[in-house]
Design an enzyme around this catalytic site. Structure first.
Site, PDB file in Angstrom:
ATOM      1  N   PRO A   2      23.084 -39.060  -1.179  1.00 54.86           N
ATOM      2  CA  PRO A   2      22.378 -40.156  -1.853  1.00 54.86           C
ATOM      3  C   PRO A   2      22.373 -39.977  -3.373  1.00 54.86           C
ATOM      4  CG  PRO A   2      21.132 -39.360   0.028  1.00 54.86           C
ATOM      5  CD  PRO A   2      22.257 -38.395  -0.180  1.00 54.86           C
ATOM      6  N   GLU A   3      22.780 -41.020  -4.077  1.00 57.18           N
ATOM      7  CA  GLU A   3      22.739 -41.027  -5.537  1.00 57.18           C
ATOM      8  C   GLU A   3      21.828 -42.178  -5.965  1.00 57.18           C
ATOM      9  OE1 GLU A   3      26.564 -40.461  -7.487  1.00 57.18           O
ATOM     10  OE2 GLU A   3      27.458 -39.772  -5.622  1.00 57.18           O
ATOM     11  N   LYS A  58      17.668 -39.533  -8.810  1.00 52.03           N
ATOM     12  CA  LYS A  58      17.728 -39.317  -7.370  1.00 52.03           C
ATOM     13  C   LYS A  58      16.353 -39.086  -6.753  1.00 52.03           C
ATOM     14  CE  LYS A  58      22.299 -37.103  -7.752  1.00 52.03           C
ATOM     15  NZ  LYS A  58      23.107 -35.918  -7.378  1.00 52.03           N
ATOM     16  N   ARG A 247      32.259 -29.176  -7.522  1.00 53.62           N
ATOM     17  CA  ARG A 247      32.424 -30.489  -6.916  1.00 53.62           C
ATOM     18  C   ARG A 247      33.883 -30.916  -6.954  1.00 53.62           C
ATOM     19  NH1 ARG A 247      27.877 -30.872 -10.304  1.00 53.62           N
ATOM     20  NH2 ARG A 247      25.931 -31.450  -9.264  1.00 53.62           N
TER      21      ARG A 247
END
Length: 258
Positions: A2-3, A58, A247
Site C-alpha cells: 500500500p502506498e 502511508k 528495492r
C-alpha cells in the site's frame, strides 16, 4: 505494498463512517499492535466516535474524541467495511464494531500495524520524523526538500522522512513519466528537472488516487514492469532493472538516459 493512493482509499472507507459510535474493539491477533495493549485499545476507543480521518503519506490518522488511532499498512495491510455477521478472513487482525457493521484491519505479514496516541499532540510526536504528504508538496517545496541531498533520486523519493507516501511503484512511475533516470544523483537535477518531476508526481498521484492504487495500465510503466521481458510502453525498448536501496527499480534506458 500500500502506498499513498491505497491509503487514501482506506481513509475514504473510514470517513464514510465518521460519527458512528464504536460499540466494541476486538483484537484477533495482537501481533499487529504497536505500543498499545488489547485492553487499552478497547478501553480508550469503546463508546467514542471517529472524527474525520486524514492521511499523511502511508499513514492513516483517525481522531476519536480524544485518543487518535494511527494505522500503517506495511506491505499487505488494508482497511475495509463489512456488514455485521459477514464471515471473517483469516488475516483480519482487528475489528472495530460500529452501528450497522464493522471496520476490519487485515494484514497477512504484520510488518506494521495499529498504534494509539493519547491525543493529537501525542500523535504529532509519534509522526514527527515523517515528511510532508507527497500530494501537498508544491514545486518549491519539492526543490527545497531535494536541494543539497546526496544519493540517487529513487532513494530520495522513497525516503519517508523526506517525502511521505511514495513507495517503489510510485517512484518508478513518476521518474518514467518525467523521463528522468531514477539512478541519477539528486545534486545533478536542475530547475527544469525539478519542475518536470513535480508535474509528473502530481499527475501520477491524482490518477492513482482515482483508482485507489497505482493502476497497472498498458500505457504506464506498471503495466509492463512485472513482465521479465517487459518493454517500455512508450518506445518499446526492453526495460532495465536494478536494486536500489533494497528495492527493484525499473526504467527505460532510452526514455530515461543516465
Amino acid at each position: 505494498m500500500p502506498e499513498l493512493p491505497d491509503v487514501e482509499g482506506f481513509r475514504r472507507v473510514l470517513a464514510e463512517h465518521a460519527g458512528a459510535r464504536i460499540r466494541s474493539v476486538e483484537v484477533r491477533d495482537a501481533g499487529v499492535l504497536r505500543g498499545v495493549s488489547e485492553g487499552r485499545l478497547e478501553r480508550e476507543l469503546r463508546g467514542h466516535r471517529f472524527d474525520r480521518p486524514r492521511r499523511q503519506g502511508k499513514w492513516l490518522i483517525a481522531p476519536a474524541e480524544g485518543p487518535v488511532l494511527i494505522l500503517h499498512f506495511g506491505m499487505t495491510g488494508s482497511l475495509s467495511w463489512h456488514s455485521a455477521g459477514e464471515p471473517e478472513h483469516r488475516h483480519d487482525r482487528v475489528l472495530w464494531r460500529l452501528d450497522g457493521g464493522e471496520l476490519r484491519f487485515r494484514d497477512m505479514r504484520k510488518l506494521q500495524g495499529v498504534r494509539l496516541a493519547r491525543d493529537e499532540r501525542d500523535a504529532e510526536r509519534l509522526l514527527a520524523d515523517l515528511g510532508p504528504d507527497a500530494l501537498d508538496l508544491s514545486r518549491s517545496d519539492l526543490a527545497g526538500r531535494l536541494g543539497g541531498r546526496r544519493g540517487r533520486l529513487k532513494s530520495a523519493l522513497t525516503d519517508q522522512s523526506l517525502i511521505a507516501g511514495l513507495g517503489n511503484l510510485l517512484a518508478d512511475e513518476i521518474c518514467w513519466l518525467a523521463r528522468i533516470n531514477p539512478l541519477r544523483q539528486v545534486r545533478d537535477l536542475d530547475e527544469d528537472d525539478i519542475g518536470t518531476l513535480h508535474r509528473a508526481m502530481r499527475r501520477v498521484l491524482r490518477e492513482s488516487i482515482k483508482a485507489e492504487r497505482v493502476p497497472p495500465r498498458r500505457t504506464w510503466l506498471t503495466g509492463a514492469r512485472d513482465d521479465p521481458a517487459g518493454r517500455c510502453p512508450r518506445c518499446g525498448t526492453p526495460l532495465s532493472r536494478r536494486r536500489v536501496s533494497g528495492r527493484t527499480t525499473v526504467w527505460c534506458g532510452h526514455c530515461q538516459p543516465s
